[in-house]
Design a protein around this motif. Structure first.
Motif, mmCIF file in Angstrom:
data_model
loop_
_atom_site.group_PDB
_atom_site.id
_atom_site.type_symbol
_atom_site.label_atom_id
_atom_site.label_comp_id
_atom_site.label_asym_id
_atom_site.label_seq_id
_atom_site.Cartn_x
_atom_site.Cartn_y
_atom_site.Cartn_z
ATOM 1 N N LEU A 1 0.833 -1.209 0.000
ATOM 2 C CA LEU A 1 0.000 0.000 0.000
ATOM 3 C C LEU A 1 0.867 1.259 0.000
ATOM 4 N N ALA A 2 2.000 1.212 0.695
ATOM 5 C CA ALA A 2 2.929 2.352 0.692
ATOM 6 C C ALA A 2 3.485 2.564 -0.708
ATOM 7 N N ALA A 3 3.765 1.486 -1.418
ATOM 8 C CA ALA A 3 4.244 1.604 -2.800
ATOM 9 C C ALA A 3 3.161 2.223 -3.688
ATOM 10 N N VAL A 4 1.909 1.869 -3.439
ATOM 11 C CA VAL A 4 0.804 2.474 -4.197
ATOM 12 C C VAL A 4 0.738 3.968 -3.907
ATOM 13 N N ILE A 5 0.906 4.349 -2.663
ATOM 14 C CA ILE A 5 0.924 5.769 -2.296
ATOM 15 C C ILE A 5 2.076 6.477 -3.010
ATOM 16 N N TYR A 6 3.234 5.848 -3.051
ATOM 17 C CA TYR A 6 4.399 6.422 -3.719
ATOM 18 C C TYR A 6 4.097 6.684 -5.197
ATOM 19 N N VAL A 7 3.554 5.688 -5.873
ATOM 20 C CA VAL A 7 3.231 5.837 -7.299
ATOM 21 C C VAL A 7 2.152 6.894 -7.487
ATOM 22 N N ALA A 8 1.149 6.906 -6.624
ATOM 23 C CA ALA A 8 0.080 7.903 -6.719
ATOM 24 C C ALA A 8 0.632 9.311 -6.516
ATOM 25 N N ALA A 9 1.567 9.469 -5.589
ATOM 26 C CA ALA A 9 2.171 10.790 -5.357
ATOM 27 C C ALA A 9 2.905 11.272 -6.597
ATOM 28 N N ILE A 10 3.624 10.376 -7.249
ATOM 29 C CA ILE A 10 4.343 10.748 -8.472
ATOM 30 C C ILE A 10 3.365 11.126 -9.582
ATOM 31 N N ILE A 11 2.312 10.357 -9.730
ATOM 32 C CA ILE A 11 1.330 10.633 -10.790
ATOM 33 C C ILE A 11 0.614 11.950 -10.527
#
Length: 150
Positions: A124-134
């Motif tokens: 889920l943290a990795a999803v947050i990371y990708v979402a922040a970049i997008i």
């Protein structure tokens, strides 16, 4: 149950499925018009409304991360919130770097999850990371946030 009854039930089930899947041309046309109307309604928004909606969507995602981390993963809220802040900060700091570096960060998140027996939390943290970049990239494309100069 006889073979005839089984066949009739099977044919009846197939008819029900076909009625469910196959819709009339009018229904398909109405559905397509409704989809186009919702898309054009969002496209008509100015960039300020779009950026607010984008940030609100990210906030909802972050809140979901915190809630899942606390209740589903049974992790202390402070740890979940600090992880959230770290993931967003790393995403912002590595914004203009190549994609392979972002993939390494996501892989590191998953490996850390295995190491600390919190795979779900770190995925889920990795999803947050990708979402922040997008989200940051979309805000930069809309001109709401300046791109970092290298």
């Amino acid at each position: 149950m006889s073979e005839q009854e089984k066949r009739e039930q099977g044919e009846h089930g197939i008819e029900e499925i076909q009625e469910f899947v196959v819709s009339s041309a009018k229904q398909r046309s109405e559905r397509k018009k409704a989809e186009q109307a919702s898309i054009s309604a969002i496209a008509a928004w100015d960039s300020k409304k779009k950026s607010i909606a984008l940030l609100a969507l990210f906030a909802v995602l972050a809140l979901g991360y915190v809630l899942l981390g606390v209740f589903a993963c049974k992790v202390v809220p402070v740890v979940v919130c600090v992880t959230l802040v770290i993931q967003v900060a790393i995403g912002v700091l590595l914004d203009q770097n190549p994609v392979w570096l972002h993939a390494c960060v996501v892989a590191a998140d998953v490996v850390v999850g295995f190491c600390v027996s919190q795979v779900l939390l770190m995925v889920l943290a990795a999803v947050i990371y990708v979402a922040a970049i997008i989200v940051l990239d979309l805000l930069q494309r809309m001109g709401m946030v300046a791109r970092a100069q290298n």
